[in-house]
Enzyme design. Sequence first.
Site, PDB file in Angstrom:
ATOM      1  N   GLU A 280       0.789  -1.218   0.000  1.00  0.00           N
ATOM      2  CA  GLU A 280       0.000   0.000   0.000  1.00  0.00           C
ATOM      3  C   GLU A 280       0.832   1.283   0.000  1.00  0.00           C
ATOM      4  O   GLU A 280       0.686   2.140   0.879  1.00  0.00           O
ATOM      5  CB  GLU A 280      -0.984  -0.011   1.183  1.00  0.00           C
ATOM      6  CG  GLU A 280      -1.935  -1.189   1.128  1.00  0.00           C
ATOM      7  CD  GLU A 280      -2.968  -1.215   2.234  1.00  0.00           C
ATOM      8  OE1 GLU A 280      -4.000  -1.859   2.047  1.00  0.00           O
ATOM      9  OE2 GLU A 280      -2.721  -0.573   3.293  1.00  0.00           O
ATOM     10  N   GLU A 389      -6.662  -7.330  -1.460  1.00  0.00           N
ATOM     11  CA  GLU A 389      -7.112  -7.238  -0.068  1.00  0.00           C
ATOM     12  C   GLU A 389      -8.530  -6.709  -0.069  1.00  0.00           C
ATOM     13  O   GLU A 389      -8.867  -5.802  -0.838  1.00  0.00           O
ATOM     14  CB  GLU A 389      -6.259  -6.270   0.753  1.00  0.00           C
ATOM     15  CG  GLU A 389      -4.878  -6.715   1.107  1.00  0.00           C
ATOM     16  CD  GLU A 389      -4.242  -5.752   2.122  1.00  0.00           C
ATOM     17  OE1 GLU A 389      -5.001  -5.106   2.882  1.00  0.00           O
ATOM     18  OE2 GLU A 389      -3.011  -5.640   2.145  1.00  0.00           O
TER      19      GLU A 389
END
Length: 459
Positions: A280, A389
């Site tokens: 991320e 995710e």
Amino acid sequence: MKAIAPILLLAGSAAGQQAAYGQCGGINYSGPTNCVAGYACTSYNPYYYQCVPGTAAPASTSTSKTSTSTAVTTTSTSKSTSSVKTSSTSSVKTSTSTSSSTKTSSTAGPVATGFAKTNGLQFEIDGVTKYFAGTNCYWCGFLTSNADVDHVFADMAAAGFKVVRVWGFNDVNSVPGSGTVWYQYLSASGSQINTGANGLQRLDYVVSSAAAHGLKLIINFVNNWNDYGGINAYVNAFGGSASTWYTNTAAQAQYQKYIEAVVSRYKTSTAVFAWELANEPRCSGCDASVIYNWAATTSRYIKSLDSNHMVTLGDEGFGPLAGGDGSYPYQAGAGGYTWVDNLNITTLDFGTLHLYPDSWGQPYNWGNLWVSTHGAACVAAGKPCILEEYGGTNNCTIENPWQATALKTKGIAGDMFWQYGDTLPSCNCQTSQDGNTVFYNQGNWDCMVTQHVAAINAL
């Protein structure tokens, strides 16, 4: 990343005592260091000690440069995706075993026929081109018992998973005690990559066990968040900030050294699905060119080291996108990058997107738009993408529609829920429950996993 569920942080039963599963020590920690009855303060890394079930003596909470902790070896990461929430850390309640066993499970997967690769808008794994189900097990590389690793991977294989994402980083700024797993010590005066038994040899076993069970691993190299060191550990060593890390010469030089150390160990392993640049990555207040240039440079470097494996970025999917509704995640400044531009970097083989409406201030049904618009962009780029995710209060009625949308959306080639949970045989204890954990054969397992895998196989 999904923030730790606040319901775990219960009030202590007495003044000066930390509640069950609350933090009780670590560098710069100043709260209660004694746990409520039945719980022991246990070190998971130099920065985080937690009250977990047990009767062991409380761990030292020394804030000296070198931790003296020799307790358990693994922590759980907090999934902090919110632009307005801060990261918090929970722990994996795991084994203190230091078993040297190298025996793998007798439940071996199919024989690998080569390296995983893209095939049009899908992936080809072991000669099969289809939509693949997977999950996240960031903590797998931090387990100290080989039998635990084998048990977890055997359960995953039995469930029908094919791709598993694990943390390939564990950075520290002070070398912990001998019982703690760490991969890299970062210091301006001289960094060190730990190739010992409590270092990359733990990741070695994860790769070998994955191969034995027919699983493929996405291995990433750094965390945007502070868990397991992350970019913050580089900033502590080399200065600057999280935003300047991408252009910090000293930090990037060490980052590439670490990449080389890991890639060189597994460049011939068919158990590696792909290398991932970061978990991320974000660059607050940055021009989109900062992450774009870093991603292009880093992915090109990895390709120069290893032509066998795919490379992906690990970004969440932020930025303007055709068909988007203009909400926060679709805005240019959400992550400090433009996802669709990153997707078109030639040395990135596929795209990733994450989905956390709770953290992003969106309704749950908005997730279907997020998946479908990204799928369309993947088709336009001619690359497959993974819903890498996703989580929403661990509720099947929330997440099942996202799975169904991903499965029917062209350009989306697989999905991996956050996160997998299991019961470890070495301690008969469960891994982290962060509010989004789906435990093997428990609770909502059937609706989140069994039925989803069946729907995939029905295709």
